[in-house]
Design a protein around this motif. Sequence first.
Motif, short mmCIF file in Angstrom:
data_model
loop_
_atom_site.label_atom_id
_atom_site.label_comp_id
_atom_site.label_asym_id
_atom_site.label_seq_id
_atom_site.Cartn_x
_atom_site.Cartn_y
_atom_site.Cartn_z
N VAL A 168 0.84 -1.20 0.00
CA VAL A 168 0.00 0.00 0.00
C VAL A 168 0.87 1.25 0.00
N ARG A 169 1.90 1.28 0.85
CA ARG A 169 2.78 2.45 0.91
C ARG A 169 3.52 2.65 -0.41
N TYR A 170 3.94 1.55 -1.03
CA TYR A 170 4.65 1.66 -2.31
C TYR A 170 3.72 2.23 -3.39
N LEU A 171 2.50 1.72 -3.44
CA LEU A 171 1.54 2.23 -4.43
C LEU A 171 1.23 3.70 -4.19
N GLN A 172 1.11 4.10 -2.92
CA GLN A 172 0.87 5.51 -2.62
C GLN A 172 2.02 6.37 -3.13
N ARG A 173 3.23 5.90 -2.93
CA ARG A 173 4.41 6.67 -3.37
C ARG A 173 4.52 6.69 -4.89
N CYS A 174 4.04 5.66 -5.56
CA CYS A 174 4.09 5.63 -7.02
C CYS A 174 3.22 6.73 -7.63
N PHE A 175 2.14 7.07 -6.95
CA PHE A 175 1.22 8.06 -7.50
C PHE A 175 1.50 9.48 -7.03
N GLN A 176 2.53 9.66 -6.21
CA GLN A 176 2.94 11.00 -5.79
C GLN A 176 3.99 11.50 -6.77
N PRO A 177 3.81 12.72 -7.27
CA PRO A 177 4.79 13.23 -8.25
C PRO A 177 6.17 13.40 -7.61
N GLY A 178 7.17 12.91 -8.31
CA GLY A 178 8.55 13.09 -7.86
C GLY A 178 8.97 12.19 -6.70
N MET A 179 8.15 11.25 -6.30
CA MET A 179 8.50 10.36 -5.18
C MET A 179 8.89 8.99 -5.72
N THR A 180 10.13 8.84 -6.12
CA THR A 180 10.58 7.55 -6.63
C THR A 180 11.39 6.78 -5.59
N GLN A 181 11.81 7.45 -4.54
CA GLN A 181 12.61 6.78 -3.51
C GLN A 181 11.72 5.86 -2.69
N TYR A 182 12.16 4.66 -2.49
CA TYR A 182 11.36 3.70 -1.76
C TYR A 182 12.05 3.17 -0.50
N ASN A 183 13.08 3.86 -0.02
CA ASN A 183 13.79 3.42 1.17
C ASN A 183 12.89 3.37 2.40
N ALA A 184 11.97 4.31 2.52
CA ALA A 184 11.07 4.30 3.68
C ALA A 184 10.19 3.06 3.66
N VAL A 185 9.76 2.65 2.47
CA VAL A 185 8.94 1.44 2.34
C VAL A 185 9.77 0.22 2.70
N ARG A 186 10.98 0.17 2.19
CA ARG A 186 11.88 -0.95 2.51
C ARG A 186 12.16 -1.04 4.00
N LEU A 187 12.39 0.10 4.64
CA LEU A 187 12.69 0.11 6.07
C LEU A 187 11.51 -0.38 6.89
N SER A 188 10.32 0.07 6.54
CA SER A 188 9.16 -0.38 7.31
C SER A 188 8.94 -1.88 7.11
N PHE A 189 9.13 -2.37 5.89
CA PHE A 189 8.99 -3.81 5.65
C PHE A 189 10.09 -4.59 6.37
N ALA A 190 11.29 -4.05 6.42
CA ALA A 190 12.39 -4.71 7.12
C ALA A 190 12.08 -4.86 8.61
N ARG A 191 11.40 -3.88 9.17
CA ARG A 191 11.02 -3.98 10.59
C ARG A 191 10.02 -5.12 10.80
N PHE A 192 9.09 -5.27 9.89
CA PHE A 192 8.15 -6.39 9.97
C PHE A 192 8.89 -7.72 9.88
N LEU A 193 9.84 -7.80 8.95
CA LEU A 193 10.61 -9.03 8.79
C LEU A 193 11.44 -9.35 10.03
N ALA A 194 12.03 -8.33 10.63
CA ALA A 194 12.84 -8.55 11.83
C ALA A 194 11.96 -9.09 12.96
N LEU A 195 10.78 -8.53 13.13
CA LEU A 195 9.86 -9.02 14.16
C LEU A 195 9.44 -10.45 13.86
N ALA A 196 9.14 -10.75 12.60
CA ALA A 196 8.74 -12.10 12.22
C ALA A 196 9.87 -13.10 12.47
#
Length: 123
Positions: free
Chosen positions: A41-69
């Motif tokens: 959802v966060r990635y899709l939101q960022r895809c539709f925002q103009p000029g927002m191609t960086q996805y590090n914030a999405v990766r970091l939030s997903f990495a936190r989920f993976l660490a907990l798992a």
Amino acid sequence: MLSPAESGVEELVLNLVLWLKLGVEACGALVIGVGVLFAGVRYLQRCFQPGMTQYNAVRLSFARFLALALELQLAADILSTAVAPSWDQIGKLAAIAVLRTALNFFLAQEIRDTEQADQPPPA
């Protein structure tokens, strides 16, 4: 006096631990599933925002989920060997624990490094 095995308490505890292990494993899988949905959802939101191609914030939030798992899955593995483990189970747990701990370590290191790189320099 009855031993725990004769009174059925040992079997009851074993069953409770196995149910707990199953619950912890399910929680780990659920955390991964929620993380995938959240990141998608966060990635899709960022895809539709103009000029927002960086996805590090999405990766970091997903990495936190993976660490907990990973932590939850390791806890489930520990539970599985908590009641009358064999040497084979202990060896498998040691290998799994080393792998999951190493994965978690490097994941946490990447999160920390990425967060530091994304912060603006002090003025």
